[in-house]
Design an enzyme around this catalytic site. Structure first.
Site, PDB file in Angstrom:
ATOM      1  N   CYS A  31      28.481  48.459  56.849  1.00 17.37           N
ATOM      2  CA  CYS A  31      27.737  48.949  55.688  1.00 17.37           C
ATOM      3  C   CYS A  31      26.483  49.645  56.208  1.00 17.37           C
ATOM      4  O   CYS A  31      26.503  50.233  57.280  1.00 17.37           O
ATOM      5  CB  CYS A  31      27.424  47.819  54.716  1.00 17.37           C
ATOM      6  N   HIS A 591      17.145  47.123  49.063  1.00 15.29           N
ATOM      7  CA  HIS A 591      18.551  46.702  49.062  1.00 15.29           C
ATOM      8  C   HIS A 591      18.802  45.964  47.746  1.00 15.29           C
ATOM      9  O   HIS A 591      18.227  44.904  47.492  1.00 15.29           O
ATOM     10  CB  HIS A 591      18.819  45.783  50.261  1.00 15.29           C
TER      11      HIS A 591
END
Length: 669
Positions: A31, A591
């Protein structure tokens, strides 16, 4: 003292060893910051060894033989290095990807829509990149020679030059003449076959034995020669094994070795499958040469020459029948002719024009292409200075000097433009602008064969039209490259992150740490909600501060905004992570949620793009928090300062309810 990060290929090998080897990997993906492994046996992982690796920020064992390794901004490169390791060819296949995954991966790598186009450019680039040093060296010799020619010290076109200047010619011609052999060697390496076989095949048609047959007075029987009426060149045919073979001088021909090696790779690998491995060293090169040297001499070589000669004759017809179209077309096709070596026959046509007509009509519009090429290089040079790219700055400086003083485009093409395919379309706009000006102003002629450089401007007529055209071409390309960058936004973010890490490491070795300032930079809450410590967010990676100090926020709504003014260096395709760099070098990661990468963008309405400038409070993304919860993921939004180690302090302010925009972290340099 900081230790510089290791080369990624070395890190990839160490990670593979620590994870239990390729045979222990069922699949691996990544990711924004982590490598995600699905293993056959999680007990084989040497977690302590992985944690100790320079370049690994942390490790996270998970249930079900899953294991995560936090790498940070270089994760895509490390992943690529792991997948390219020889041991991974027999194990560790990534799990099947959806169409969305494939498209996201393609976008992340900055690749085009058509794989064959990318492969073609990579083949060209890797065939020429190792030659940059000698190309730059020879081109600078040409530049010096051009200056001496321009000021009248010596006439380099004279037939009676002294031995001294003939030797100077040899100094730079050594590279350009034998370029086909060098290219064949590198192209063979690129296609993973013995590079010496590629070089040997190309060298066979460049030996004195072969080139000696080009002289009809050589006394060798079976050779007939004729003269090309358009180009004024001599064409000879030898009868070899009873078959006619066209003889050519392949010096400087680049298209021929590229085409030859592509076919050689098929022959070479086919022979490897036929013969036992024990006799590969003898019989594979032997039969490869036995097959490919005749094919190159009889077929591939003449094809390259025929293509170039046919092009020259066609351009002569076009200039006579549609001169304006010709003036526009020449600078647009040259960027594709030069990398393939198909421009060489045009040089002969230029000389014929001068000898028969008294002037040449090709070099004027060709100057528009050359200066568009040099303008693109100038744009790269300015960007390399702005972004502190030392290697690219050196390459662009040498290439620009060779171009502006010597009129040589190869260092720019092979060293820069073919490596970054974003440059070509921008350079073509400059070519078009310059060509249109030449055509509209009635064309540009010259009575001399000259390198199109700054020093040879006086030989073109009308000089005013020529100067206007090359100036417009130069600055158009330069501006387009500079303002849109030669790297993709993702590549730029990755490069700048690596540069900053290297500079930080150097400062740690060579200079004392900067003292903390009395004032600090305030980072605002990216989303409204309860501000908590990273220890409470439920993610061991963030809790370990591997990605820097910061805060977590339990969001009250799904509007996520920029916490600080800066540039968006990272916007992941799934919309769950954003990286912002401030003007003074603070790097902030936002995030959204835990493991929300698994949602593949569902529920995330992204409002920005990588490379965009943002101000505090600008909307980054709207998140459907219900969708995140329905997918069984935590909605906590994390904000960390990823380069915490380079700063004096990062002070989170937790235990409060904050509105979006309220200060929640103080950073001191």
């Amino acid at each position: 003292m900081n230790t510089p990060a290791p080369a990624t290929d070395a890190l990839a090998k160490d990670i593979l060893r620590g994870i239990g080897g390729a045979e222990n990997i069922e699949s691996v993906t990544h990711c924004a910051t982590r490598l995600r492994f699905q293993l056959h046996d999680g007990a084989k992982v040497d977690q302590a060894a992985l944690d100790a690796l320079n370049g690994v920020m942390g490790t996270v064992p998970q249930s079900g033989d899953r294991f995560q390794i936090v790498v940070g901004g270089a994760v895509a490169r490390v992943y690529s290095e792991i997948m390219n390791l020889p041991s991974m060819s027999g194990g560790g296949k990534p799990r099947p990807q959806s169409d969305a995954d494939v498209k996201a991966a393609a976008r992340a790598k900055g690749r085009g829509r058509f794989a064959w186009v990318d492969n073609f450019f990579e083949y060209l680039s890797d065939s020429f990149r190792p030659l940059m040093g000698v190309l730059l060296g020879s081109s600078l010799i040409i530049a010096i020679a051009s200056v001496l020619d321009a000021v009248g010290v010596v006439d380099f076109r004279a037939a009676d030059k002294s031995a001294t200047w003939v030797f100077v010619d040899a100094m730079w011609r050594s590279v350009l003449y034998f370029l086909p052999i060098f290219v064949a060697y590198n192209a063979a390496k690129k296609l993973k076959i013995d590079p010496w076989v590629g070089a040997a095949v190309m060298a066979a048609v460049m030996t004195p034995n072969f080139t000696g047959m080009l002289n009809k007075d050589s006394g060798i029987p079976g050779i007939t020669c004729t003269t090309n009426g358009t180009l004024g060149t001599q064409e000879c045919v030898a009868h070899v094994f009873g078959l006619p073979m066209q003889l050519n001088d392949y010096g400087g021909q680049v298209f021929v070795p590229l085409l030859m090696v592509a076919l050689l790779a098929l022959v070479y690998k086919g022979l490897q499958r036929i013969f036992p491995e024990a006799v590969h060293m003898v019989f594979v090169p032997f039969f490869s040469m036995l097959i490919m040297i005749p094919i190159t001499a009889f077929l591939i070589g003449p094809m390259g020459i025929w293509a170039g000669n046919g092009l020259g004759e066609g351009l002569s017809w076009l200039n006579g029948n549609a001169p304006i179209v010709f003036a526009i077309m020449i600078p647009l096709i040259y960027p594709f002719l030069v990398p393939l070596g198909l421009h060489w026959p045009l040089n002969a046509l230029m000389l014929v024009n001068i000898n028969t007509l008294g002037y040449d009509f090709i070099q004027g519009p060709m100057g528009a292409w050359n200066f568009a090429c040099f303008g693109a290089t100038a744009g790269v040079l300015l960007l390399s200075m702005r972004h502190r790219e030392k290697e690219m700055r050196q390459t662009a400086t040498g290439a620009l000097a060779a171009g502006l003083l010597g009129g040589i485009s190869e260092p720019s093409l092979y060293g820069i433009h073919l490596r970054f395919k974003r440059i070509y379309p921008r350079m073509l706009v400059g070519c078009l602008v310059g060509g249109v000006i030449v055509g509209v102003m009635g064309g540009v002629d010259t009575k001399a064969f000259a390198f199109t450089s700054l020093l040879t401007i006086p030989v073109f007529s009308p000089a005013v039209a020529y100067v206007i055209a090359i100036t417009a071409a130069f600055f158009t390309s330069m501006a387009l490259v500079y303002f849109s960058d030669f790297r993709t936004a993702e590549d730029r973010a990755e490069f700048n992150a690596e540069r900053d890490a290297a500079e930080a490491a150097a400062r740690g070795e060579d200079a004392p740490a900067a003292a903390a300032t009395a004032t600090g930079t305030e980072l605002a809450a990216p989303v409204a909600g309860r501000v908590v410590s990273l220890d409470e967010v439920g993610d061991p990676v963030f809790a370990s501060r591997a990605l820097g100090e910061g805060v977590g926020i339990e969001p009250a709504d799904g509007r996520v905004v920029a916490p600080v003014d800066g540039e968006l260096v990272t916007v992941v395709d799934t919309g769950h992570a954003y990286g912002i760099r401030t003007a003074d070098g603070i790097e902030v990661l936002i995030h959204v949620g835990i493991d929300t990468v698994q949602m593949k963008g569902e529920g995330f309405d992204v409002r920005v793009e990588s490379g965009q400038k943002v101000r505090t409070g600008d909307l980054l993304v709207e998140v459907d928090l219900d969708a995140v919860r329905a997918a069984d993921h935590s909605t906590v939004t994390l904000m960390t300062v990823t380069n915490t180690a380079d700063l004096a302090s990062v002070e989170p302010h937790t235990g409060q309810d904050a509105a979006a925009g309220d200060p929640v972290v103080t950073v001191r340099r």
